[in-house]
Scaffold this motif. Structure first.
Motif, PDB file in Angstrom:
ATOM      1  N   ARG A   1      40.652  38.876  47.125  1.00 16.27           N
ATOM      2  CA  ARG A   1      41.495  38.372  46.040  1.00 16.27           C
ATOM      3  C   ARG A   1      40.682  37.555  45.043  1.00 16.27           C
ATOM      4  O   ARG A   1      40.838  37.699  43.834  1.00 16.27           O
ATOM      5  N   CYS A   2      39.783  36.719  45.529  1.00 17.02           N
ATOM      6  CA  CYS A   2      38.973  35.888  44.626  1.00 17.02           C
ATOM      7  C   CYS A   2      38.060  36.750  43.759  1.00 17.02           C
ATOM      8  O   CYS A   2      37.983  36.546  42.542  1.00 17.02           O
ATOM      9  N   LEU A   3      37.377  37.697  44.384  1.00 22.62           N
ATOM     10  CA  LEU A   3      36.472  38.563  43.622  1.00 22.62           C
ATOM     11  C   LEU A   3      37.254  39.437  42.640  1.00 22.62           C
ATOM     12  O   LEU A   3      36.832  39.640  41.503  1.00 22.62           O
ATOM     13  N   GLY A   4      38.392  39.954  43.090  1.00 28.49           N
ATOM     14  CA  GLY A   4      39.219  40.781  42.211  1.00 28.49           C
ATOM     15  C   GLY A   4      39.734  40.003  41.021  1.00 28.49           C
ATOM     16  O   GLY A   4      39.719  40.489  39.883  1.00 28.49           O
ATOM     17  N   GLU A   5      40.198  38.787  41.257  1.00 27.36           N
ATOM     18  CA  GLU A   5      40.705  37.958  40.172  1.00 27.36           C
ATOM     19  C   GLU A   5      39.583  37.592  39.193  1.00 27.36           C
ATOM     20  O   GLU A   5      39.793  37.581  37.979  1.00 27.36           O
ATOM     21  N   LEU A   6      38.409  37.309  39.729  1.00 26.06           N
ATOM     22  CA  LEU A   6      37.274  37.004  38.855  1.00 26.06           C
ATOM     23  C   LEU A   6      36.918  38.220  38.006  1.00 26.06           C
ATOM     24  O   LEU A   6      36.706  38.104  36.797  1.00 26.06           O
ATOM     25  N   PHE A   7      36.890  39.379  38.615  1.00 15.14           N
ATOM     26  CA  PHE A   7      36.597  40.609  37.865  1.00 15.14           C
ATOM     27  C   PHE A   7      37.642  40.840  36.777  1.00 15.14           C
ATOM     28  O   PHE A   7      37.305  41.161  35.631  1.00 15.14           O
ATOM     29  N   LEU A   8      38.916  40.669  37.110  1.00 20.15           N
ATOM     30  CA  LEU A   8      39.973  40.878  36.116  1.00 20.15           C
ATOM     31  C   LEU A   8      39.837  39.886  34.966  1.00 20.15           C
ATOM     32  O   LEU A   8      39.989  40.255  33.798  1.00 20.15           O
ATOM     33  N   ALA A   9      39.532  38.638  35.283  1.00 24.60           N
ATOM     34  CA  ALA A   9      39.341  37.632  34.232  1.00 24.60           C
ATOM     35  C   ALA A   9      38.146  37.994  33.353  1.00 24.60           C
ATOM     36  O   ALA A   9      38.212  37.887  32.127  1.00 24.60           O
ATOM     37  N   LEU A  10      37.060  38.447  33.982  1.00 23.23           N
ATOM     38  CA  LEU A  10      35.880  38.860  33.213  1.00 23.23           C
ATOM     39  C   LEU A  10      36.202  40.058  32.326  1.00 23.23           C
ATOM     40  O   LEU A  10      35.710  40.165  31.204  1.00 23.23           O
TER      41      LEU A  10
END
Length: 166
Positions: A7-16
């Motif tokens: 979830r953390c990596l996915g959210e970071l990717f989506l924000a990027l």
């Protein structure tokens, strides 16, 4: 957010993916980690910075496990969402680049502060500038890298560094 959580990596990717005009991303570290980075830079920086660099380079969203059983469904949903729009390798690459950029610029800021406060001196200062200059180069901040490398060269010349060739 942990680098091993989907979830953390996915959210970071989506924000990027939204871009800086839509979403501002800040890395917040515990005070102890900030102090550890600063202390590492005072010692030449090599081990701690290299370990962090390698950790960031090893990010792989597809190998993350749910942090707890109740998160498994949300994590699978995030993986499905990411998988539908892109390859895992792109996710890993974007997250890694962001984290490398953060590490390089955070190290640069600390080195500049330490140099200004005259807490970083001599050959170890030259070596630290060299290390941080190469990190900045790796993330394509070439002008800042050149300035940091030049500072390291000048410090080394002042201390009579044996490894310097004029």
């Amino acid at each position: 957010c942990l680098l091993t959580e989907v979830r953390c990596l996915g959210e970071l990717f989506l924000a990027l993916s939204l871009g800086s005009s839509s979403c501002e991303i800040s890395v917040v570290t515990p005070p102890g980690e900030n102090a550890r980075l600063r202390a590492s830079l005072l010692d030449g920086g090599g081990d701690t910075i290299s370990a962090a660099w390698r950790t960031f380079a090893a990010v792989q969203i597809e190998r993350c496990e749910p942090n707890e059983p109740s998160a498994a469904n949300a994590d699978e949903h995030m993986l499905s969402y990411v998988r539908a729009g892109t390859e895992y390798s792109l996710v890993n690459f974007k997250v890694m680049n962001f984290l490398h950029m953060w590490l390089a610029t955070a190290a640069e800021n600390h080195v500049r502060q330490l140099l200004a406060a005259n807490r970083l001196r001599g050959e170890s200062a030259a070596q630290t500038c060299d290390l941080v200059g190469w990190l900045l180069r790796e993330v394509c901040l070439h002008q800042r890298a050149a300035a940091m490398l030049q500072d390291g060269l000048q410090l080394s010349l002042k201390t009579g560094g044996a490894d310097v060739q004029a």
